[in-house]
Design an enzyme around this catalytic site. Structure first.
Site, short mmCIF file in Angstrom:
data_model
loop_
_atom_site.label_atom_id
_atom_site.label_comp_id
_atom_site.label_asym_id
_atom_site.label_seq_id
_atom_site.Cartn_x
_atom_site.Cartn_y
_atom_site.Cartn_z
N CYS A 81 0.84 -1.19 0.00
CA CYS A 81 0.00 0.00 0.00
C CYS A 81 0.88 1.24 0.00
O CYS A 81 1.88 1.30 0.73
CB CYS A 81 -0.88 -0.03 1.25
SG CYS A 81 -1.98 1.39 1.40
N HIS B 114 -9.36 -3.97 -1.38
CA HIS B 114 -8.35 -3.15 -0.69
C HIS B 114 -8.80 -1.69 -0.66
O HIS B 114 -8.73 -1.03 0.38
CB HIS B 114 -7.02 -3.31 -1.44
CG HIS B 114 -5.88 -2.55 -0.85
ND1 HIS B 114 -4.86 -3.16 -0.15
CD2 HIS B 114 -5.57 -1.23 -0.89
CE1 HIS B 114 -3.98 -2.23 0.23
NE2 HIS B 114 -4.39 -1.05 -0.21
N GLU B 115 -9.28 -1.17 -1.80
CA GLU B 115 -9.69 0.24 -1.88
C GLU B 115 -10.99 0.48 -1.11
O GLU B 115 -11.13 1.52 -0.46
CB GLU B 115 -9.81 0.70 -3.33
CG GLU B 115 -8.54 0.58 -4.14
CD GLU B 115 -7.30 1.17 -3.48
OE1 GLU B 115 -7.40 2.16 -2.72
OE2 GLU B 115 -6.20 0.63 -3.72
N HIS C 240 -10.07 0.92 2.43
CA HIS C 240 -9.59 2.28 2.70
C HIS C 240 -10.77 3.21 2.96
O HIS C 240 -10.73 4.03 3.89
CB HIS C 240 -8.77 2.83 1.54
CG HIS C 240 -7.34 2.47 1.57
ND1 HIS C 240 -6.51 2.79 2.62
CD2 HIS C 240 -6.56 1.84 0.66
CE1 HIS C 240 -5.28 2.36 2.36
NE2 HIS C 240 -5.29 1.77 1.18
#
Length: 174
Positions: A104, A147-148, A151
């Protein structure tokens, strides 16, 4: 997916332990000019960042649910939808979990082994039009989307790793 004609600016990527990375982002109005500009900025920032396949608004210090992804040409990608930005996205179905290494830009010195679904259906909205978009994908693109979305929900891959034994120093090549 449509892409409004807005010039993107390259923004600074914030690093952990920045507070914005640990807070769930706010939902956005995807038709607002600010969100359209943010979408362009995310893509511009992703494009100038070597090895980057996705970038979320919290990573540039903006606590909202907007991110971009582009796994085109990545050796681990099977399905590829090109460059796209989603607002207010959520995983609506997920299956076939698999553990793999993640890195990341907001945690540049570490990687981690993270278990994620290898097949997902994600629903979100296009910046500019607000049109609902559904993306069905697998493998590396599925991992990048999760993953995004994490976030945007205030989570880092470190929060998903199985423990300290699953966190590794990032290899640097001279």
């Amino acid at each position: 997916m449509s892409r409004p004609d807005v010039e993107g600016r390259v923004l600074e990527v914030v690093r952990a332990p920045a507070a914005v990375l640990a807070r769930p982002g706010e939902r956005v109005d995807p038709t607002s000019p600010e969100v359209v500009q943010l979408a362009a900025d995310l893509v511009a920032t992703m494009r100038v960042s070597p090895g980057c396949v996705g970038l979320a608004a919290p990573q540039v210090g903006v606590g909202v649910k907007v991110f971009c992804v582009d796994v085109s040409g990545h050796p681990k990608a099977r399905t590829q939808h090109g460059t796209f930005v989603l607002c207010n996205a959520e995983v609506v179905s997920a299956s076939r979990n698999e553990k793999a290494r993640e890195g990341c830009m907001s945690v540049p010195d570490l990687t981690g082994d993270v278990k994620r679904a290898t097949r997902v259906v994600v629903r979100g909205q296009e910046p500019g039009t607000g049109a609902e978009v559904t993306i069905e994908t697998d493998a590396f693109e599925a991992r990048a989307l999760q993953h995004e979305i994490d976030h945007c929900d205030g989570l880092l891959f470190l929060d998903r790793a199985a423990g300290a034994h699953a966190i590794h120093p990032r290899k640097t090549y001279l």
